[in-house]
Scaffold this active site. Sequence first.
Site, short mmCIF file in Angstrom:
data_model
loop_
_atom_site.label_atom_id
_atom_site.label_comp_id
_atom_site.label_asym_id
_atom_site.label_seq_id
_atom_site.Cartn_x
_atom_site.Cartn_y
_atom_site.Cartn_z
CG ASN A 1 -2.03 1.01 1.13
OD1 ASN A 1 -2.38 1.46 0.03
ND2 ASN A 1 -2.57 1.41 2.27
CB SER B 1 -6.29 2.91 15.77
OG SER B 1 -7.49 3.54 15.40
CE1 TYR C 1 -6.36 -0.47 11.13
CE2 TYR C 1 -8.17 0.68 12.21
CZ TYR C 1 -6.84 0.60 11.87
OH TYR C 1 -5.98 1.58 12.28
CE LYS D 1 -3.63 -0.94 13.68
NZ LYS D 1 -2.19 -1.12 13.45
CG ASN E 1 -12.44 3.69 2.06
OD1 ASN E 1 -13.48 3.57 1.44
ND2 ASN E 1 -11.45 2.79 2.02
N1 UDP Z 1 -16.51 11.51 6.05
C1 UDP Z 1 -17.43 12.11 5.21
N2 UDP Z 1 -17.32 11.88 3.87
C2 UDP Z 1 -16.33 11.13 3.32
C3 UDP Z 1 -15.39 10.53 4.18
C4 UDP Z 1 -15.51 10.74 5.54
O1 UDP Z 1 -18.35 12.80 5.66
O2 UDP Z 1 -16.30 10.97 2.09
C5 UDP Z 1 -16.61 11.74 7.49
C6 UDP Z 1 -16.81 10.46 8.32
O3 UDP Z 1 -18.19 10.18 8.44
C7 UDP Z 1 -16.18 10.87 9.65
C8 UDP Z 1 -15.06 11.84 9.25
O4 UDP Z 1 -15.38 12.28 7.93
O5 UDP Z 1 -17.10 11.59 10.42
C9 UDP Z 1 -13.69 11.19 9.23
O6 UDP Z 1 -13.76 10.01 8.47
P1 UDP Z 1 -12.47 9.19 8.05
O7 UDP Z 1 -12.93 8.04 7.21
O8 UDP Z 1 -11.46 10.12 7.44
O9 UDP Z 1 -11.85 8.70 9.43
P2 UDP Z 1 -12.48 7.77 10.59
O10 UDP Z 1 -12.56 8.65 11.78
O11 UDP Z 1 -13.82 7.29 10.15
O12 UDP Z 1 -11.49 6.70 10.75
#
Ligand code: UDP
Length: 338
Positions: A37, A126, A151, A155, A197
């Site tokens: 990755n 995490s 995942y 952790k 994501n």
């Molecule tokens: N989020 C969003 N749209 C996206 C990706 C993430 O609204 O396309 C929001 C997600 O719901 C969370 C925040 O952004 O509230 C952080 O998400 P991320 O996946 O970056 O990290 P996580 O805390 O979920 O590991």
Amino acid sequence: MKKKILVTGGLGFIGSHTVVCLHEAGFEPIIIDNLSNSLMSAMDGIQSLIGYKPTFINADVNDKIALSNLIESHKPEAIIHFAAFKAVGESVEKPLMYYHNNLGGLISVLEVMQQHNLSNLVFSSSCTVYGEPDTVPVSESTSTKPAQSPYGATKQMGEIILNDNASWCNTQCLRYFNPIGAHPTAALGELPLGVPNNLIPFLTQTVAGIRKELTIFGSDYETPDGTCIRDYIHVMDLAEAHVKAVERLLNKQQLESFEVFNIGTGNGFSVLEVIRSFEEENKIAVPHKIGPRRPGDVVKVWADTTKVENVLGWKAKRGLNEMMRDAWNWQLKLNQNT
Ligand code: UDP
């Protein structure tokens, strides 16, 4: 002679920034990465920042012979173990792959360490271990919740495995909150494969025109503006925390053999606040719409940083706007290269 630190996953997002910070702190980083990755271009970024290519082997940490040979020939003083899979959604689809890689990899690292009488480890954990916390901010003594994904489970189990091996292995277990941003020179940054994501790479790709618009996953949460709250931390601050952790290990400052630290800023920001900060800092609009909630999302979490500040002596220095600036400059650099 510089002290050598072995960095597994040293070409990944956090690993590559940590390699640079280790060099700046006077250590010699040695890298093992299987490029599952990450890309070799991260090595060019590292070289441009530190002036040379660190020793690197393209191998999996599950390959105990390769790992053992590397340790035998370089005799590192400590290992920072980043190499692991990290996509929550993918882990739900491919749980065995996650358990095999993340737990197998950790066990392999520990077995080889024991074989070589190497006893200093920094482990990437995490804030997912806290799940949906009952109260915020969360401190290291806040009880963990059942993992929401394979995942997250890897952790939690990683922490258990390390705690069980505390009789011989000194561990600095760092619980990361939400790492974002990039090196301020744009020489290094995140390289998400496929559709990102995570919020920030999706946001920057949207502004760059690669994606049509950003979907905010839910605006009806019990938060001031209805969107989820996270503790976003600049990857350079996070990288510097690893250097502090290594120094604590090598200076034998640990109070306990297995120590846990929250690595966050202590500030929570909502998705809308992040978008506003990006727009303000970079003077560009972020096309976005409100969509449904994403299953499994925690509503709000941010770190209590009292312990990490008082005990590890580390505090995040960079603010949200700086994170937005560096993330955007990195995206601009990627655009130039495509
Ligand atoms: N989020 C969003 N749209 C996206 C990706 C993430 O609204 O396309 C929001 C997600 O719901 C969370 C925040 O952004 O509230 C952080 O998400 P991320 O996946 O970056 O990290 P996580 O805390 O979920 O590991």
